[in-house]
Design a protein around this motif. Sequence first.
Motif, PDB file in Angstrom:
ATOM      1  N   HIS A 114       0.814  -1.219   0.000  1.00  0.00           N
ATOM      2  CA  HIS A 114       0.000   0.000   0.000  1.00  0.00           C
ATOM      3  C   HIS A 114       0.854   1.279   0.000  1.00  0.00           C
ATOM      4  O   HIS A 114       0.557   2.246  -0.725  1.00  0.00           O
ATOM      5  CB  HIS A 114      -0.925  -0.035   1.227  1.00  0.00           C
ATOM      6  CG  HIS A 114      -1.847   1.123   1.337  1.00  0.00           C
ATOM      7  ND1 HIS A 114      -2.972   1.259   0.557  1.00  0.00           N
ATOM      8  CD2 HIS A 114      -1.815   2.218   2.126  1.00  0.00           C
ATOM      9  CE1 HIS A 114      -3.586   2.383   0.868  1.00  0.00           C
ATOM     10  NE2 HIS A 114      -2.908   2.990   1.824  1.00  0.00           N
ATOM     11  N   HIS A 118       1.238   4.518  -2.478  1.00  0.00           N
ATOM     12  CA  HIS A 118       1.181   5.959  -2.180  1.00  0.00           C
ATOM     13  C   HIS A 118       2.367   6.687  -2.824  1.00  0.00           C
ATOM     14  O   HIS A 118       2.203   7.758  -3.418  1.00  0.00           O
ATOM     15  CB  HIS A 118       1.201   6.195  -0.664  1.00  0.00           C
ATOM     16  CG  HIS A 118      -0.157   6.155  -0.032  1.00  0.00           C
ATOM     17  ND1 HIS A 118      -1.180   6.996  -0.401  1.00  0.00           N
ATOM     18  CD2 HIS A 118      -0.664   5.378   0.963  1.00  0.00           C
ATOM     19  CE1 HIS A 118      -2.256   6.738   0.332  1.00  0.00           C
ATOM     20  NE2 HIS A 118      -1.974   5.762   1.167  1.00  0.00           N
ATOM     21  N   SER A 139       0.422   9.026   6.392  1.00  0.00           N
ATOM     22  CA  SER A 139      -0.990   8.647   6.227  1.00  0.00           C
ATOM     23  C   SER A 139      -1.587   8.353   7.590  1.00  0.00           C
ATOM     24  O   SER A 139      -0.974   8.643   8.622  1.00  0.00           O
ATOM     25  CB  SER A 139      -1.088   7.428   5.304  1.00  0.00           C
ATOM     26  OG  SER A 139      -0.629   6.286   5.987  1.00  0.00           O
ATOM     27  N   GLY A 140      -2.784   7.734   7.584  1.00  0.00           N
ATOM     28  CA  GLY A 140      -3.435   7.423   8.854  1.00  0.00           C
ATOM     29  C   GLY A 140      -2.703   6.344   9.633  1.00  0.00           C
ATOM     30  O   GLY A 140      -2.763   6.302  10.856  1.00  0.00           O
ATOM     31  N   GLY A 141      -1.991   5.477   8.937  1.00  0.00           N
ATOM     32  CA  GLY A 141      -1.308   4.372   9.613  1.00  0.00           C
ATOM     33  C   GLY A 141       0.202   4.453   9.569  1.00  0.00           C
ATOM     34  O   GLY A 141       0.885   3.660  10.228  1.00  0.00           O
ATOM     35  N   GLY A 166      -1.205  11.068  10.527  1.00  0.00           N
ATOM     36  CA  GLY A 166      -2.650  11.133  10.272  1.00  0.00           C
ATOM     37  C   GLY A 166      -3.453  10.729  11.497  1.00  0.00           C
ATOM     38  O   GLY A 166      -4.515  11.295  11.781  1.00  0.00           O
ATOM     39  N   ASP A 170      -6.262  12.806  13.469  1.00  0.00           N
ATOM     40  CA  ASP A 170      -7.603  12.267  13.764  1.00  0.00           C
ATOM     41  C   ASP A 170      -7.916  12.345  15.257  1.00  0.00           C
ATOM     42  O   ASP A 170      -9.039  12.685  15.649  1.00  0.00           O
ATOM     43  CB  ASP A 170      -7.720  10.821  13.252  1.00  0.00           C
ATOM     44  CG  ASP A 170      -7.665  10.743  11.732  1.00  0.00           C
ATOM     45  OD1 ASP A 170      -7.972  11.757  11.076  1.00  0.00           O
ATOM     46  OD2 ASP A 170      -7.308   9.682  11.190  1.00  0.00           O
ATOM     47  N   GLY A 183      -8.146  14.946   9.674  1.00  0.00           N
ATOM     48  CA  GLY A 183      -7.151  15.709   8.905  1.00  0.00           C
ATOM     49  C   GLY A 183      -7.734  16.879   8.142  1.00  0.00           C
ATOM     50  O   GLY A 183      -7.346  18.036   8.360  1.00  0.00           O
ATOM     51  N   ASP A 187      -7.190  20.895   8.937  1.00  0.00           N
ATOM     52  CA  ASP A 187      -6.629  21.677   7.827  1.00  0.00           C
ATOM     53  C   ASP A 187      -7.468  22.952   7.622  1.00  0.00           C
ATOM     54  O   ASP A 187      -6.943  24.078   7.548  1.00  0.00           O
ATOM     55  CB  ASP A 187      -6.662  20.781   6.572  1.00  0.00           C
ATOM     56  CG  ASP A 187      -5.887  21.336   5.395  1.00  0.00           C
ATOM     57  OD1 ASP A 187      -5.487  22.509   5.441  1.00  0.00           O
ATOM     58  OD2 ASP A 187      -5.686  20.587   4.408  1.00  0.00           O
ATOM     59  N   GLY A 273      -2.259  10.194   2.774  1.00  0.00           N
ATOM     60  CA  GLY A 273      -3.414  11.047   3.038  1.00  0.00           C
ATOM     61  C   GLY A 273      -3.057  12.412   3.604  1.00  0.00           C
ATOM     62  O   GLY A 273      -3.653  13.429   3.221  1.00  0.00           O
ATOM     63  N   VAL A 274      -2.073  12.468   4.493  1.00  0.00           N
ATOM     64  CA  VAL A 274      -1.691  13.752   5.114  1.00  0.00           C
ATOM     65  C   VAL A 274      -1.052  14.691   4.069  1.00  0.00           C
ATOM     66  O   VAL A 274      -1.045  15.909   4.244  1.00  0.00           O
ATOM     67  CB  VAL A 274      -0.762  13.518   6.330  1.00  0.00           C
ATOM     68  CG1 VAL A 274      -0.365  14.812   7.003  1.00  0.00           C
ATOM     69  CG2 VAL A 274      -1.431  12.595   7.340  1.00  0.00           C
ATOM     70  N   ALA A 276      -2.337  15.558   1.591  1.00  0.00           N
ATOM     71  CA  ALA A 276      -3.412  16.424   1.097  1.00  0.00           C
ATOM     72  C   ALA A 276      -3.488  17.721   1.906  1.00  0.00           C
ATOM     73  O   ALA A 276      -4.201  18.649   1.527  1.00  0.00           O
ATOM     74  CB  ALA A 276      -4.749  15.683   1.183  1.00  0.00           C
ATOM     75  N   ASN A 277      -2.746  17.797   3.008  1.00  0.00           N
ATOM     76  CA  ASN A 277      -2.808  18.991   3.867  1.00  0.00           C
ATOM     77  C   ASN A 277      -2.227  20.211   3.157  1.00  0.00           C
ATOM     78  O   ASN A 277      -1.067  20.195   2.723  1.00  0.00           O
ATOM     79  CB  ASN A 277      -2.046  18.707   5.173  1.00  0.00           C
ATOM     80  CG  ASN A 277      -2.168  19.846   6.148  1.00  0.00           C
ATOM     81  OD1 ASN A 277      -1.410  20.796   6.089  1.00  0.00           O
ATOM     82  ND2 ASN A 277      -3.146  19.766   7.035  1.00  0.00           N
ATOM     83  N   THR A 304      -5.010  10.621  -1.003  1.00  0.00           N
ATOM     84  CA  THR A 304      -5.732   9.666  -0.153  1.00  0.00           C
ATOM     85  C   THR A 304      -5.920   8.362  -0.942  1.00  0.00           C
ATOM     86  O   THR A 304      -5.610   8.296  -2.134  1.00  0.00           O
ATOM     87  CB  THR A 304      -7.084  10.265   0.296  1.00  0.00           C
ATOM     88  OG1 THR A 304      -7.690  10.884  -0.823  1.00  0.00           O
ATOM     89  CG2 THR A 304      -6.885  11.304   1.375  1.00  0.00           C
ATOM     90  N   ASP A 305      -6.412   7.323  -0.242  1.00  0.00           N
ATOM     91  CA  ASP A 305      -6.416   5.985  -0.849  1.00  0.00           C
ATOM     92  C   ASP A 305      -7.161   5.932  -2.184  1.00  0.00           C
ATOM     93  O   ASP A 305      -8.277   6.427  -2.306  1.00  0.00           O
ATOM     94  CB  ASP A 305      -7.036   4.988   0.142  1.00  0.00           C
ATOM     95  CG  ASP A 305      -6.107   4.734   1.317  1.00  0.00           C
ATOM     96  OD1 ASP A 305      -4.939   5.171   1.258  1.00  0.00           O
ATOM     97  OD2 ASP A 305      -6.548   4.088   2.282  1.00  0.00           O
TER      98      ASP A 305
END
Length: 339
Positions: A114, A118, A139-141, A166, A170, A183, A187, A273-274, A276-277, A304-305
């Motif tokens: 994954h 990214h 990202s979130g993880g 991320g 959250d 996030g 932002d 995903g982060v 995107a900030n 993001t995913d």
Amino acid sequence: MNDVKILGIESSCDETAAAIVVNGRKVLSNVIYSQVPLHTLYGGVVPEIASRKHIEKVNQVIRKALSDAEMTLDDVDAIAVTYGPGLVGPLLVGVGAAKAIAFAKKKPLVGVHHIEGHISANYIENPDLEPPFMCLVASGGHSHIVKVSDYGKYEIIGFTHDDAAGEAFDKVARALGLGYPGGPKIDKLAREGDPHSISFPHAVIEGSPYDFSFSGLKSAVLNYLNGCEMKGIEVNRADVAASFQQAVIDVLTDRSVAAAKDFGCGSLALAGGVAANSSLRETMKQKAEAAGLKFYNPSLILCTDNAAMIASAGYYEYMRGIRDDYSLNAVPNLKIGVR
Ligand code: KG4
Ligand code: ZN
């Protein structure tokens, strides 16, 4: 050489996605079914609900990706699918679908990491980007600084010792009553606040200049909010959001730029995903360019995913001769660069 068309499938968390990408860089279709509204009610992703929704949606999403690209499965050269890291139930849905198609249509199957997906999102809109380069994946993880030495060759330079960036966004968003996913909400709120109004910690890991730790920062924000409540002080939530975000951005950007320079990379990319900030994108661009580095980041929809990034990474794995058989399984804690 003939064009290589890859069907990418992604289902590692709460997005069911399929895409068709040609030669790793040209997106013919990119379909994303986001489950975010379903999970908002619970303040985070519920794995069982996510798995069930993936099962319901995966075939529809694949069909739409093919029809948007005006193709059938017979036109596809290979199937690339995320097999880890992620939530095991959700991952199994995508892996199962990919194996069924590969078997039925006798097409090569390529399992994709994954995070490598990214990172590969950067290839899609940047035809000039080629390894080697340094990439911050947030990202979130995950929060990693990764050196991409060649296509499919990854070296971890820095990582988080506790929370991912991320995840911190959250959790702080939840404490501020902003809801999930935090996030984008932080932002937005941070734009109305003063990023220098509250001094939050910038944790340094001794002896590991490129590593991160965000749990102390998260606790500092929670303590600040509790302290205000106990003293009856009204909280300026925009200032908290902006100051927290600034602390995350400072460490992410400084350590990534330092890693790129210290490891002799001329380019720095952003992913996850982060990425995107809006403030992270701006700050990273400024700092990278000031350090003489070329800066790359994917457009928002590719941060993001999504499955276009999986098809892109899958293309480079396919070109390296990577093939999986029907024993391909979901690996929730899959390490980066294992093959
Ligand atoms: O890459 P991603 O879609 O899923 C994972 O692989 O984890 O990343 C999701 C994470 C969430 O924690 C979300 O809050 C964060 O990315 N995120 C943001 C923004 N958009 C999404 N964080 C900060 N600012 C944003 N604009
Ligand atoms: Zn992701």
